[in-house]
Design a protein around this motif. Structure first.
Motif, PDB file in Angstrom:
ATOM      1  N   ILE A 168       2.790 -88.701  36.778  1.00 14.40           N
ATOM      2  CA  ILE A 168       3.345 -87.363  36.915  1.00 14.40           C
ATOM      3  C   ILE A 168       2.248 -86.319  36.992  1.00 14.40           C
ATOM      4  O   ILE A 168       2.267 -85.436  37.844  1.00 14.40           O
ATOM      5  CB  ILE A 168       4.302 -87.065  35.741  1.00 14.40           C
ATOM      6  CG1 ILE A 168       5.555 -87.909  35.903  1.00 14.40           C
ATOM      7  CG2 ILE A 168       4.635 -85.601  35.678  1.00 14.40           C
ATOM      8  CD1 ILE A 168       6.583 -87.683  34.840  1.00 14.40           C
ATOM      9  N   ASN A 169       1.267 -86.441  36.106  1.00 17.36           N
ATOM     10  CA  ASN A 169       0.263 -85.383  36.084  1.00 17.36           C
ATOM     11  C   ASN A 169      -0.784 -85.506  37.155  1.00 17.36           C
ATOM     12  O   ASN A 169      -1.293 -84.506  37.643  1.00 17.36           O
ATOM     13  CB  ASN A 169      -0.419 -85.361  34.719  1.00 17.36           C
ATOM     14  CG  ASN A 169       0.436 -84.635  33.717  1.00 17.36           C
ATOM     15  OD1 ASN A 169       0.520 -83.427  33.740  1.00 17.36           O
ATOM     16  ND2 ASN A 169       1.110 -85.392  32.883  1.00 17.36           N
ATOM     17  N   ASN A 170      -1.163 -86.724  37.470  1.00 17.72           N
ATOM     18  CA  ASN A 170      -2.254 -86.874  38.413  1.00 17.72           C
ATOM     19  C   ASN A 170      -1.811 -87.061  39.849  1.00 17.72           C
ATOM     20  O   ASN A 170      -2.619 -86.995  40.757  1.00 17.72           O
ATOM     21  CB  ASN A 170      -3.129 -88.069  38.005  1.00 17.72           C
ATOM     22  CG  ASN A 170      -3.729 -87.859  36.647  1.00 17.72           C
ATOM     23  OD1 ASN A 170      -3.825 -86.728  36.191  1.00 17.72           O
ATOM     24  ND2 ASN A 170      -4.102 -88.930  35.994  1.00 17.72           N
ATOM     25  N   ILE A 175       0.809 -83.251  44.305  1.00 11.89           N
ATOM     26  CA  ILE A 175       1.418 -83.437  45.614  1.00 11.89           C
ATOM     27  C   ILE A 175       2.503 -82.404  45.858  1.00 11.89           C
ATOM     28  O   ILE A 175       2.571 -81.777  46.912  1.00 11.89           O
ATOM     29  CB  ILE A 175       2.004 -84.861  45.746  1.00 11.89           C
ATOM     30  CG1 ILE A 175       0.874 -85.881  45.802  1.00 11.89           C
ATOM     31  CG2 ILE A 175       2.854 -84.977  46.993  1.00 11.89           C
ATOM     32  CD1 ILE A 175       1.356 -87.299  45.839  1.00 11.89           C
ATOM     33  N   LEU A 176       3.372 -82.200  44.872  1.00 12.84           N
ATOM     34  CA  LEU A 176       4.461 -81.249  45.053  1.00 12.84           C
ATOM     35  C   LEU A 176       3.954 -79.829  45.218  1.00 12.84           C
ATOM     36  O   LEU A 176       4.570 -79.022  45.899  1.00 12.84           O
ATOM     37  CB  LEU A 176       5.425 -81.332  43.868  1.00 12.84           C
ATOM     38  CG  LEU A 176       6.309 -82.578  43.859  1.00 12.84           C
ATOM     39  CD1 LEU A 176       7.148 -82.608  42.607  1.00 12.84           C
ATOM     40  CD2 LEU A 176       7.188 -82.619  45.082  1.00 12.84           C
ATOM     41  N   MET A 177       2.827 -79.508  44.581  1.00 12.83           N
ATOM     42  CA  MET A 177       2.291 -78.157  44.704  1.00 12.83           C
ATOM     43  C   MET A 177       1.603 -77.961  46.045  1.00 12.83           C
ATOM     44  O   MET A 177       1.594 -76.871  46.596  1.00 12.83           O
ATOM     45  CB  MET A 177       1.290 -77.884  43.571  1.00 12.83           C
ATOM     46  CG  MET A 177       1.909 -77.847  42.191  1.00 12.83           C
ATOM     47  SD  MET A 177       2.861 -76.356  41.911  1.00 12.83           S
ATOM     48  CE  MET A 177       4.427 -77.037  41.458  1.00 12.83           C
ATOM     49  N   LEU A 178       1.019 -79.028  46.578  1.00 15.37           N
ATOM     50  CA  LEU A 178       0.259 -78.882  47.816  1.00 15.37           C
ATOM     51  C   LEU A 178       1.113 -79.035  49.062  1.00 15.37           C
ATOM     52  O   LEU A 178       0.801 -78.504  50.125  1.00 15.37           O
ATOM     53  CB  LEU A 178      -0.848 -79.938  47.865  1.00 15.37           C
ATOM     54  CG  LEU A 178      -2.098 -79.566  47.102  1.00 15.37           C
ATOM     55  CD1 LEU A 178      -3.092 -80.694  47.172  1.00 15.37           C
ATOM     56  CD2 LEU A 178      -2.712 -78.312  47.696  1.00 15.37           C
ATOM     57  N   PHE A 179       2.170 -79.781  48.928  1.00 17.97           N
ATOM     58  CA  PHE A 179       3.000 -80.095  50.082  1.00 17.97           C
ATOM     59  C   PHE A 179       3.484 -78.858  50.837  1.00 17.97           C
ATOM     60  O   PHE A 179       3.366 -78.793  52.062  1.00 17.97           O
ATOM     61  CB  PHE A 179       4.163 -80.954  49.588  1.00 17.97           C
ATOM     62  CG  PHE A 179       4.975 -81.552  50.674  1.00 17.97           C
ATOM     63  CD1 PHE A 179       6.307 -81.234  50.825  1.00 17.97           C
ATOM     64  CD2 PHE A 179       4.405 -82.436  51.550  1.00 17.97           C
ATOM     65  CE1 PHE A 179       7.047 -81.798  51.825  1.00 17.97           C
ATOM     66  CE2 PHE A 179       5.150 -83.005  52.559  1.00 17.97           C
ATOM     67  CZ  PHE A 179       6.483 -82.677  52.695  1.00 17.97           C
ATOM     68  N   GLU A 302      -8.658 -81.677  42.145  1.00 21.66           N
ATOM     69  CA  GLU A 302      -9.035 -81.930  40.755  1.00 21.66           C
ATOM     70  C   GLU A 302      -8.710 -80.722  39.888  1.00 21.66           C
ATOM     71  O   GLU A 302      -8.180 -80.844  38.789  1.00 21.66           O
ATOM     72  CB  GLU A 302     -10.529 -82.210  40.730  1.00 21.66           C
ATOM     73  CG  GLU A 302     -11.038 -82.940  39.521  1.00 21.66           C
ATOM     74  CD  GLU A 302     -12.536 -83.058  39.596  1.00 21.66           C
ATOM     75  OE1 GLU A 302     -13.016 -83.572  40.628  1.00 21.66           O
ATOM     76  OE2 GLU A 302     -13.209 -82.615  38.657  1.00 21.66           O
ATOM     77  N   LEU A 303      -9.044 -79.543  40.404  1.00 22.92           N
ATOM     78  CA  LEU A 303      -8.812 -78.325  39.644  1.00 22.92           C
ATOM     79  C   LEU A 303      -7.334 -78.148  39.359  1.00 22.92           C
ATOM     80  O   LEU A 303      -6.925 -77.851  38.232  1.00 22.92           O
ATOM     81  CB  LEU A 303      -9.360 -77.127  40.422  1.00 22.92           C
ATOM     82  CG  LEU A 303      -9.305 -75.782  39.708  1.00 22.92           C
ATOM     83  CD1 LEU A 303     -10.108 -75.847  38.429  1.00 22.92           C
ATOM     84  CD2 LEU A 303      -9.836 -74.686  40.614  1.00 22.92           C
ATOM     85  N   LEU A 304      -6.537 -78.350  40.388  1.00 26.24           N
ATOM     86  CA  LEU A 304      -5.099 -78.211  40.230  1.00 26.24           C
ATOM     87  C   LEU A 304      -4.571 -79.207  39.204  1.00 26.24           C
ATOM     88  O   LEU A 304      -3.791 -78.865  38.314  1.00 26.24           O
ATOM     89  CB  LEU A 304      -4.426 -78.448  41.584  1.00 26.24           C
ATOM     90  CG  LEU A 304      -2.945 -78.114  41.677  1.00 26.24           C
ATOM     91  CD1 LEU A 304      -2.735 -76.634  41.477  1.00 26.24           C
ATOM     92  CD2 LEU A 304      -2.420 -78.521  43.048  1.00 26.24           C
ATOM     93  N   THR A 305      -5.017 -80.459  39.320  1.00 27.66           N
ATOM     94  CA  THR A 305      -4.576 -81.505  38.403  1.00 27.66           C
ATOM     95  C   THR A 305      -4.954 -81.160  36.978  1.00 27.66           C
ATOM     96  O   THR A 305      -4.144 -81.261  36.062  1.00 27.66           O
ATOM     97  CB  THR A 305      -5.213 -82.848  38.776  1.00 27.66           C
ATOM     98  OG1 THR A 305      -5.074 -83.053  40.173  1.00 27.66           O
ATOM     99  CG2 THR A 305      -4.573 -83.982  38.021  1.00 27.66           C
TER     100      THR A 305
ATOM    101  N   ILE B  46     -13.367 -91.868  45.375  1.00 28.98           N
ATOM    102  CA  ILE B  46     -13.198 -90.602  44.644  1.00 28.98           C
ATOM    103  C   ILE B  46     -11.730 -90.175  44.608  1.00 28.98           C
ATOM    104  O   ILE B  46     -11.005 -90.529  43.715  1.00 28.98           O
ATOM    105  CB  ILE B  46     -14.033 -89.465  45.273  1.00 28.98           C
ATOM    106  CG1 ILE B  46     -15.461 -89.935  45.512  1.00 28.98           C
ATOM    107  CG2 ILE B  46     -14.022 -88.272  44.354  1.00 28.98           C
ATOM    108  CD1 ILE B  46     -16.372 -88.863  46.066  1.00 28.98           C
ATOM    109  N   VAL B  47     -11.305 -89.432  45.576  1.00 27.68           N
ATOM    110  CA  VAL B  47      -9.953 -88.854  45.663  1.00 27.68           C
ATOM    111  C   VAL B  47      -9.451 -88.369  44.294  1.00 27.68           C
ATOM    112  O   VAL B  47     -10.055 -87.548  43.676  1.00 27.68           O
ATOM    113  CB  VAL B  47      -8.950 -89.833  46.309  1.00 27.68           C
ATOM    114  CG1 VAL B  47      -7.733 -89.064  46.772  1.00 27.68           C
ATOM    115  CG2 VAL B  47      -9.578 -90.515  47.495  1.00 27.68           C
ATOM    116  N   THR B  48      -8.380 -88.916  43.820  1.00 31.10           N
ATOM    117  CA  THR B  48      -7.894 -88.447  42.511  1.00 31.10           C
ATOM    118  C   THR B  48      -8.513 -89.288  41.422  1.00 31.10           C
ATOM    119  O   THR B  48      -8.979 -90.389  41.643  1.00 31.10           O
ATOM    120  CB  THR B  48      -6.374 -88.603  42.386  1.00 31.10           C
ATOM    121  OG1 THR B  48      -6.038 -89.942  42.721  1.00 31.10           O
ATOM    122  CG2 THR B  48      -5.654 -87.655  43.301  1.00 31.10           C
ATOM    123  N   GLY B  49      -8.500 -88.789  40.256  1.00 32.86           N
ATOM    124  CA  GLY B  49      -8.919 -89.599  39.132  1.00 32.86           C
ATOM    125  C   GLY B  49     -10.393 -89.568  38.873  1.00 32.86           C
ATOM    126  O   GLY B  49     -10.938 -90.493  38.295  1.00 32.86           O
TER     127      GLY B  49
END
Lengths: 345, 572
Positions: A168-170, A175-179, A302-305, B46-49
């Motif tokens: 959910i968090n990562n 995804i929902l915010m960027l879509f 990353e910042l958003l996450t 890289i990508v996420t995580g």
């Protein structure tokens, strides 16, 4: 300014009239409310406990194994044990539905212990039994290891079942915010190129409004639609019990991405003036820029996450930088739109 | 055939023409950059995580090399302070992991534990012989469930012989490999034997999310190509050039297939390319992903035909793609855990990637519905190819009704009703399976109720749609005609349902839920039910007029749902 607002109103009105914008909002609604539910559903396969199966005691017929802690581990793990002297007896009990599965433990022979686990043909029972036996078997394996003189510092049978936190968090929230940002960029391109393709641009230029204002209104409408989507989405997530930390900051960041991507798309549209080429270039650039942005510190994603997940030490400077970037892109677009008009003779 | 190729060639020429001139180099540069940076990111993982979690580590703690963790050395006093202040997610003091009580900190502790235990297992795998480090092997054997047709219990009555030591060692080493790399290594050699051997501490991680996303990346380029196809199609339609093509001596189906051909070929090419990069089996991947591509193309084509402006196209494509993505990804998350996963072709790709075998039945279950939807979409497309429909700009539900109207053949009403409903089965199947997954999460018995009502409503809508359209357009008027067509529509639905059931039963085991949806072992009774419920809907619509169609639907659903619920009650 007044003409800009009039144009903006016109664009927004045409967007709402074409009920398809409703569809985009419905999709966000669909995904935002459905995703945790579906995932929760998927999770029940991995953790029958959460669906109430765990309260049912599974009965396993065991042949052999007495004198070892295996039976204790099984009882502790909510598995009822029935001992049988030999395999045929256990099989008979299985056929009579007195036990759900059979575990055959060989006698004391040197070397590795080769057990046989006999499971019924039903999918659900297989999953539940394997899940419930997972911990006892791991404990027993550890016991055997210790008997061999091998010590392991960390064991994974004390864990809580898998949670949806990471997904959910990562994944979900970013995804929902960027879509909506991507959709807004696409729409901005469509709106601008349709003026060029339908050759209505010349008509526009002859009106007292400047082309810059027309284009700005179009892009603003796309941005507005995306902003609304993001707000609705955030609302839905919160309503479903999913926490978004630093909500205001996350929204501001999401808005800045929307603005950046929309104006970026608009600039591409002005450069190519052709819908298909502009859309293609836009998609390619999004992929390239998106990938390249992972090298930044902190990367936009990353910042958003991190902000949404409430990670410690998330600096605000990233937020300021990306907001500044979006403003810069907006100004670039305005400059280009004026220039493209004079060049379009 | 020649006509199709000609049209395909024209399409390619148009495409090339678009990208001529200086722009070609700019485009090429952009594409190179995109591919280059994606590949680099993929390679560097890289990508996420990356550095998601901040961990404090004491000086005597073991180094943590997982990129998800940002690790800073602190002495215990500072570490504890920072932890409780919220500046750290967790603190490791020597061998002990300390976390706060909130969700995030606990989650980070769990993640750390999983990582550390995995490292420990790899360590002992290196340090010790596999017999000593992994002394427990559990062989899994499936028995026929009690009461089912007797297949002799394997192993007989004698004490089962342990498997040969050499073989289990091989299994252990193989599982260690998989464990280490998280399942991403390509294992081309042996197929897993029917009886799996489990090593408890090496059981693969649940939720193969990363792998599913990896496999999904096969489809991403196809989505791009499909967008091109759709916009080219829509553009010709909006510009009116498509209508001109109608006057040429080519049949509708030749036009559609001809226009699709270059894009399909290109998708196959891209799939082959990616397979090569990931060193997979080309033929197998083509077999798996071609139906998926066809599904995507058919979805885009239908969208392009139904919509008028480009903005509509973009937005509606987004909707369609989201639905398709969910349909493909969610079942695949259950790979190896439940047979439901075989609904999605991604599961097949995942399993072949892991070196596991797939059966013909599993392949057919995943791909046949997709292929059928494709054929259906193409057929509908050919029927919609007339000037009035293509140039019209009406709301969506009107366009759907018109589409049904055009698809039905006036001269063969009976056959049309039967076939139309039959052909809608894959769509209904997909929707109902999705609803099964969805409803798992809601507690019983409300979930069962909801499922039954929802599936009944979907089915009634499907069966009666053709009736509604025909009555509305006054093609049929008498009660007798209505009843006759209702019966035929019901028959078509029933036939399709049983066909799919045969296919599905071979793969998906029976559970209470599948029984609820596909249930009814007797043959005559369900058919009568279908005819009765559809007939009810038809008659009410006939008598009261099409304005009361929703009411008719409710009535039909009520009958259908009551029957289903009663029947399940009988089973319990």
């Amino acid at each position: 300014m007044k003409s800009y607002l009039t144009l903006l109103k016109k664009e927004l009105w045409s967007l709402t009239r074409e009920k398809t914008i409703l569809m985009a909002i419905i999709v966000e609604f669909f995904i935002a409310s459905l995703a945790p539910v579906i995932l929760g559903g998927v999770m029940t396969y991995y953790d029958p406990d959460s669906s109430g199966w765990g309260t049912a005691r599974i009965r396993v017929g065991v042949v052999g194994g007495s004198g070892t802690p295996l039976l204790d581990y099984m009882e502790e793990g909510q598995v009822a044990v029935r001992l049988f002297p030999d395999l045929p007896a256990a099989e008979a009990a299985f056929q009579a539905s007195r036990v759900n599965a059979i575990l055959f433990v060989p006698g004391n022979i040197p070397g590795p212990v080769n057990m046989k686990l006999m499971l019924p043909d039903s999918e659900i029972e297989k999953t539940v039994i394997t899940f419930l036996l997972d911990e006892p078997l791991k404990r027993y394996e550890d016991y055997l290891r210790k008997a061999n003189g091998v010590e392991v510092n960390y064991n994974d049978f004390d864990f809580n079942p898998l949670s949806t936190y990471e997904f959910i968090n990562n994944a979900l929230i970013p995804i929902l915010m960027l879509f909506p940002a991507l959709v807004a960029g696409s729409m901005a391109i469509d709106a601008i190129t349709e003026e060029f393709e339908n050759k209505t641009i010349d008509t526009l230029v002859s009106t007292p409004v400047s082309a810059g204002q027309v284009f700005a209104a179009k892009v603003s409408a796309a941005i507005a639609a995306a902003v609304i989507q993001v707000i609705i989405c955030a609302g839905l997530l919160t309503w479903n019990g999913i926490v978004i930390n630093h909500l205001i900051l996350v929204l501001i960041l999401a808005f800045s991405y929307i603005v950046s991507i929309s104006f970026g798309g608009a600039i591409i549209a002005l450069l190519f003036k052709d819908r298909q080429r502009a859309q293609f270039a836009f998609s390619m650039i999004i992929i390239g820029a998106g990938a390249a942005s992972c090298f930044l510190k902190p990367s936009p994603l990353e910042l958003l996450t991190k902000l949404a997940a409430g990670a410690p030490n998330t600096s605000i400077t990233g937020l300021l930088v990306y907001t500044a970037l979006s403003i810069a892109l907006g100004l670039t677009f305005l400059y280009f739109s004026e220039r493209s008009m004079t060049a379009n003779r | 055939m020649k006509n199709i190729l000609t049209i395909a060639k024209w399409e390619l020429t148009r495409l090339r023409f678009r990208f001529e001139g200086r722009l070609k180099f700019v485009m090429l540069a952009i594409v190179m950059l995109a591919i280059g940076s994606s590949y680099t990111v993929y390679h560097l993982g890289i990508v996420t995580g990356k550095e998601l979690y901040t961990i404090g580590l004491s000086s005597d703690g073991h180094a943590i090399l997982d990129p998800r963790f940002q690790v800073i050395r602190f002495d215990p006093e500072q570490g504890y302070t920072m932890l409780y202040r919220g500046d750290l997610d967790a603190y490791i003091n020597g061998k002990e992991i300390i976390a706060r009580d909130d969700e995030r900190s606990q989650h980070v502790k769990e993640t750390l534990l999983r990582y550390l235990s995995k490292q420990e297992l790899l360590r002992i795998a290196q340090q010790y012989e596999s017999n000593i480090a992994f002394p427990l092997r559990v062989e899994v054997i499936t028995l026929a469930s009690p009461g089912n047709a007797a297949s002799p219990v394997p192993g007989g009555t004698a004490v089962p012989a342990p498997p040969s030591p050499g073989r289990t060692d091989e299994d252990v080493n193989r599982q260690i490999d998989i464990f280490e790399t998280g399942g991403l290594t390509q294992l081309k050699e042996t197929l897993l034997a029917k009886e799996d051997i489990i090593i408890p501490s090496l059981t693969p991680p649940p939720l193969p999310m990363a792998q599913v996303i990896l496999v999904f990346s096969f489809i991403v380029p196809v989505l791009f190509v499909a967008v091109f196809f759709a916009s080219s199609f829509a553009e010709e339609r909006i510009n009116g050039k498509l209508v001109v093509l109608l006057s040429a001596p080519v049949s509708n189906i030749q036009i559609i297939l001809g226009k699709m051909l270059p894009y399909i070929v290109y998708s196959l090419f891209v799939i082959t390319l990616i397979t090569l990069v990931m060193s997979g089996n080309i033929l197998l991947n083509l077999a798996i992903f071609t139906p998926v591509s066809l599904l995507i193309f058919s979805a885009y084509m239908v969208v392009a035909l139904m919509y008028r402006t480009f903005k509509d196209l973009t937005l509606f494509s987004v909707v369609v793609i989201s639905v398709i993505m969910v349909y493909l990804v969610v079942p695949a998350l259950l790979t190896g855990v439940s047979d439901f996963s075989y609904i999605s072709p991604l599961t097949l790709a995942l399993e072949t990637y892991r070196g596991e075998a797939i059966t013909a039945q599993q392949y057919l279950l995943a791909t046949v519905p997709l292929f059928l939807i494709f054929c259906q979409a193409v057929f509908i497309g050919t029927r919609l190819f007339n000037e009035e429909y293509l140039m019209g700009f009406k709301p969506l539900h009107v366009k759907v009704a018109e589409a049904i109207n055009l698809t039905v053949s006036r001269n063969h009403l009976n056959l049309s009703a039967f076939l139309l409903t039959l052909s809608l089965l894959p769509v209904v199947f997909v929707i109902e399976l999705a609803s099964i997954i969805f409803v798992r999460n809601i507690p019983m018995p409300s979930s069962l109720w909801m499922l039954v009502i929802f599936s009944a409503a979907t089915e009634e809508l499907t069966k009666s749609a053709v009736l509604f359209v025909l009555i509305k357009n006054r093609v049929i008027g008498t009660k007798l005609e209505t009843l006759r067509l209702s019966a035929l529509s019901a028959l078509g639905f029933f036939a399709g349902e049983k066909l799919l059931l045969l296919l599905a039963l071979a793969v998906v085991s029976r559970t209470v839920f599948t029984a609820a949806v596909f249930g009814g072992g007797l043959w005559v009774l369900p058919l009568v039910l279908h005819a009765v419920s559809t007939g009810t809907v038809g008659l009410i619509t006939n008598r009261l007029g099409t304005k009361y169609y929703p009411l008719a639907l409710i009535a039909g659903t009520a009958i259908h749902a009551s029957y289903n619920l009663f029947f399940i009650g009988m089973f319990r």
